[in-house]
Design an enzyme around this catalytic site. Sequence first.
Site, mmCIF file in Angstrom:
data_model
loop_
_atom_site.group_PDB
_atom_site.id
_atom_site.type_symbol
_atom_site.label_atom_id
_atom_site.label_comp_id
_atom_site.label_asym_id
_atom_site.label_seq_id
_atom_site.Cartn_x
_atom_site.Cartn_y
_atom_site.Cartn_z
ATOM 1 N N ASP A 23 -2.899 10.799 2.327
ATOM 2 C CA ASP A 23 -2.390 11.126 0.997
ATOM 3 C C ASP A 23 -1.553 12.397 1.103
ATOM 4 O OD1 ASP A 23 -2.087 11.289 -1.930
ATOM 5 O OD2 ASP A 23 -3.767 9.872 -1.955
ATOM 6 N N GLU B 55 1.601 4.775 -7.786
ATOM 7 C CA GLU B 55 2.154 6.060 -8.210
ATOM 8 C C GLU B 55 3.284 6.553 -7.297
ATOM 9 O OE1 GLU B 55 -1.872 7.902 -10.209
ATOM 10 O OE2 GLU B 55 -1.647 8.142 -8.053
ATOM 11 N N HIS C 23 2.683 9.192 -2.162
ATOM 12 C CA HIS C 23 1.461 9.811 -1.614
ATOM 13 C C HIS C 23 1.613 10.106 -0.119
ATOM 14 C CE1 HIS C 23 -1.194 9.548 -5.144
ATOM 15 N NE2 HIS C 23 -0.575 8.424 -5.427
HETATM 16 C C1 ACM Z 1 -4.995 5.211 -7.906
HETATM 17 O O1 ACM Z 1 -5.974 5.622 -8.547
HETATM 18 N N1 ACM Z 1 -3.892 5.938 -7.852
HETATM 19 C C2 ACM Z 1 -5.034 3.962 -7.184
#
Ligand code: ACM
Length: 474
Positions: A136, A275, A211
């Site tokens: 991440d 995201e 991410h």
């Molecule tokens: C997530 O909670 N961004 C998968």
Amino acid sequence: MSVPIAIVPAPRELVVEEGRWITADPAADAVRTVVENLPDTEYRIDVTPDGARLSGGSDEALRYAESTYRQLLDSAEQVDGGLAVPAVRIADAPRFGWRGMMLDVARHFMPKEFVLRIVDAIALHRMNVLHLHLTDDQGWRVQIDAYPKLTEVGAWRPETMVGKMSHGQTEFSYDGTPHGGFYTKDELREIVAYAAERGITVVPEIDLPGHMQAAIAAYPELGNHPDRQLGVRQYWGISDDVLNVNDETVEFVRTVLREVLDIFPGPYIHLGGDECPDVQWRESEAAQAKQAELGLTDASQLQGWFTAQVAAVLTEDGRRLVGWDEMVETDCPKDAVIMAWRGPDRGEVAAKAGHDVVMAPNQSVYFDYYQGDPATEPLAIGHFTPLEKVYDFEVIPPGLTAEEQARIVGTQCQIWTEYMEDPDRVGYMLFPRLCAFSERAWGSEKTSYDEFIGRLRPHLTRLEALGLSYRPLD
Ligand code: ACM
């Protein structure tokens, strides 16, 4: 006084009969057989005054029988001649094939020994998937030989924000404490093997193309501003710094994924997809040129293209792509397994689009949410998901035909670790909510919350025996 039978998750059918079986060592003295006349995942346990027989339709089912039987033996009583096991008849099988738990080891690194204890806990609850969120913005946690800086640089941050991040926050105070760590390939193979012995598949996640700030910090040429030296992110939220869509970056990620495939032999590889802001692709000349070259009408469509390019190495190796539900909006492969996290409706959309779906809705099964009054609970990301809400969780979203319902292959609970700095805190947030979750994943009958709590109380000692912490019952 006999000790109550407390099996979690509850078997689909359990009948207590008259009598008891008395023997010196009931764990050793039971007869175990794989039988052909039972479906693959089904098992039976028959304890009579003459003995105990465990039978399963496969080795996997026999493992479930063993797990249940061990819990049953906790209610055996010490008597003259050995232990007295209550006579029971159990017929059981899981409702869903995917009964998972996701552990985020990127925001806070978790020691291998703890991951092994989590595997034990998953097995205790007759679950079968451990999803490791390995990368991440705040950390890269898997050794990649071709690109050593992913861990040399990407696995470490000099410090971490303190307190709770609020929406739009740009100023932070930091703890002054370096944080990091990663798993070597050997360590990950050890986790995979330990899990496999317990019937658990490890699903690795390399979250992309968003991410990815830790990777971009290690290799700035992966980003949309290669002239900028980013650090590994030290606060939470979503980074605008996402991978660029250059051919060299596609090749970089393919190389990474080939090494990941070599560590994790399971059928599923998770490539994130959640995201991913496209603001940098809108501003980048190279991304705009790629968009034009591909004939795409919007920068957001670059995500689907990029994912398909890198996912090709999964397909070549006979593996299956898993992604968060945003992937459905990115023209992803139809055989991708979708994890519906933004809500039950996202599961409905994905199933109607023909995907296999794992239900992971944040409202019910995100265990980084508060489970009590924020005034007295440890800091959490927000919201409120007490134990009873997890117990009440309905896996199948509304609005599906029978055929679409069959595409709901299972469910998964999530532990995101922004606000969990160590195993002790993870245990507190995870248990006993995972215990309730396991009943919905297994398909135990919903009798009443009080009945569940009655079984849960003695069950908590099993977590203690594994050295795991948990939130005490109210
Ligand atoms: C997530 O909670 N961004 C998968």
